[in-house]
Scaffold this motif. Structure first.
Motif, PDB file in Angstrom:
ATOM      1  N   GLN A   1       0.836  -1.201   0.000  1.00 15.59           N
ATOM      2  CA  GLN A   1       0.000   0.000   0.000  1.00 15.59           C
ATOM      3  C   GLN A   1       0.870   1.249   0.000  1.00 15.59           C
ATOM      4  O   GLN A   1       0.601   2.207  -0.732  1.00 15.59           O
TER       5      GLN A   1
ATOM      6  N   ILE B   1      -1.982  -4.361  -6.532  1.00 15.08           N
ATOM      7  CA  ILE B   1      -3.205  -4.186  -5.757  1.00 15.08           C
ATOM      8  C   ILE B   1      -4.327  -3.684  -6.665  1.00 15.08           C
ATOM      9  O   ILE B   1      -5.462  -4.160  -6.598  1.00 15.08           O
TER      10      ILE B   1
ATOM     11  N   HIS C   1      -5.514  -6.528  -8.689  1.00 17.77           N
ATOM     12  CA  HIS C   1      -6.371  -7.381  -7.858  1.00 17.77           C
ATOM     13  C   HIS C   1      -7.778  -6.804  -7.756  1.00 17.77           C
ATOM     14  O   HIS C   1      -8.773  -7.544  -7.808  1.00 17.77           O
ATOM     15  N   GLN C   2      -7.878  -5.491  -7.608  1.00 10.61           N
ATOM     16  CA  GLN C   2      -9.199  -4.862  -7.499  1.00 10.61           C
ATOM     17  C   GLN C   2     -10.014  -5.027  -8.775  1.00 10.61           C
ATOM     18  O   GLN C   2     -11.242  -5.148  -8.719  1.00 10.61           O
TER      19      GLN C   2
ATOM     20  N   CYS D   1      -6.549 -10.382   2.763  1.00  7.89           N
ATOM     21  CA  CYS D   1      -6.239  -8.943   2.837  1.00  7.89           C
ATOM     22  C   CYS D   1      -7.474  -8.157   2.407  1.00  7.89           C
ATOM     23  O   CYS D   1      -7.526  -7.587   1.308  1.00  7.89           O
TER      24      CYS D   1
ATOM     25  N   TYR E   1      -7.432  -4.481   0.990  1.00  4.93           N
ATOM     26  CA  TYR E   1      -7.106  -4.148  -0.395  1.00  4.93           C
ATOM     27  C   TYR E   1      -8.354  -3.894  -1.233  1.00  4.93           C
ATOM     28  O   TYR E   1      -8.314  -3.146  -2.206  1.00  4.93           O
ATOM     29  N   ARG E   2      -9.456  -4.498  -0.863  1.00  2.61           N
ATOM     30  CA  ARG E   2     -10.664  -4.338  -1.652  1.00  2.61           C
ATOM     31  C   ARG E   2     -11.182  -2.894  -1.623  1.00  2.61           C
ATOM     32  O   ARG E   2     -11.772  -2.437  -2.579  1.00  2.61           O
TER      33      ARG E   2
ATOM     34  N   LEU F   1      -9.180  -0.240  -1.002  1.00  2.00           N
ATOM     35  CA  LEU F   1      -8.087   0.698  -1.221  1.00  2.00           C
ATOM     36  C   LEU F   1      -8.301   1.464  -2.517  1.00  2.00           C
ATOM     37  O   LEU F   1      -8.614   0.895  -3.558  1.00  2.00           O
TER      38      LEU F   1
END
Length: 302
Positions: A214, A221, A224-225, A294, A297-298, A300
């Motif tokens: 982050q 990240i 991933h989103q 985690c 992260y969703r 973020l």
């Protein structure tokens, strides 16, 4: 040896009998397209080299490459309309198979810089600085077929990771305490991971410090989103698990890149060692089950 795709065929070809076909491809690509002087394109190694030719369904030459007595792969050329369709991959696999038949334990090549990821996908690693050859920037790359290949620096780490991604079938595992800034955020790595996640299968990533990516605003990240169903992060929390000092990337196709010390790039890689890759898969699985998702992260936004 011959390898056939749906719309082309790769086969061995003799130098003297196939010279006109070799010229049709090499002079079109290297001399006319890239501006290599004709006198530099052909050399004394050609008559003694193993050559392969790719042909379209009509038998027209569309690609060629050679393996020299110096155990060097070169003159890899594909006509423009056929690029990106697997012709180069098929020719390289054919030459690698020939080298294994000959019992050669080390191969080298001079890759044009833009082609480094292509050769990395087949296990070649960069060695030494870049250099000029016929007015074009090149990189020396080396492969030890059927053996472990040492990785010593960031460029080698990126190449090794590309190879493991490319050789994965449906599952790719990454164990990296802080998500390896400088490697796992490299544009070519992100592109390869995106392609794998969209077209092939699942990526699981284990971290020790979930906050570090982050802070670094890791593009993984964000990826991933966009692809939460195929890319998953978990953070290691058990003290015993957190004491693990190494890092690795491995897959379900026999490929791995292992680093004894997670903070360093030095390690070893191989794309066809099913036993070692299976060991790492088995090492990863119980830690994954104990780790926490985690979920931060969703939400973020970067």
């Amino acid at each position: 040896m011959s390898r056939t795709a749906s719309d082309f065929k790769v086969e061995a070809i003799g130098y003297e009998s196939g010279l006109s076909d070799l010229r049709a491809v090499r002079e079109a690509v290297f001399v006319q397209e890239q501006g290599v002087p004709l006198e530099l394109e052909w050399d004394e190694l050609d008559p003694a080299s193993h050559h392969v030719i790719a042909r379209d369904p009509d038998g027209t030459p569309i690609g060629t490459a050679r393996l020299t007595p110096e155990r060097h792969i070169g003159r890899m050329a594909v006509l423009s309309p056929w690029r990106g369709r697997g012709v180069g991959d098929a020719m390289l696999r054919t030459l690698l198979a020939r080298a294994v038949e000959l019992g050669w334990d080390k191969l080298s090549l001079h890759a044009q810089v833009h082609a480094i990821p292509f050769y990395a996908r087949h296990g070649f690693l960069p060695v030494g600085p870049r250099f000029d050859e016929a007015g074009i920037d090149h990189q020396m790359m080396v492969l030890h077929p059927g053996a472990t290949n040492p990785v010593g620096d960031r460029s080698g780490a990126i190449a090794a990771t590309l190879g493991v991604i490319a050789s994965a079938r449906r599952l790719l595992l990454i164990y990296s305490p802080e998500l390896d800034p400088g490697v796992l955020d490299a544009p070519e790595i992100i592109t390869a991971l995106r392609g794998f996640a969209i077209d092939k299968g699942e990526i699981r990533i284990l971290l020790h410090d979930a906050a570090a990516p982050q802070r670094h605003q890791s593009p993984l990240i964000a990826l991933h989103q966009r692809l939460p169903s195929t890319i998953a992060f978990r953070a290691v929390e058990e003290p015993f698990d957190r004491s693990y000092a190494s890092a690795y990337t491995c897959n379900d196709g026999g490929g791995y890149y292992f680093r004894p010390i997670a903070s360093r790039m030095e390690g070893d890689t191989r794309l066809d060692d099913r036993s070692r890759a299976r060991h790492l898969l088995n090492l990863f699985s119980p830690v994954w089950e104990r780790a926490r998702p985690c979920s931060e992260y969703r939400a973020l936004s970067i």
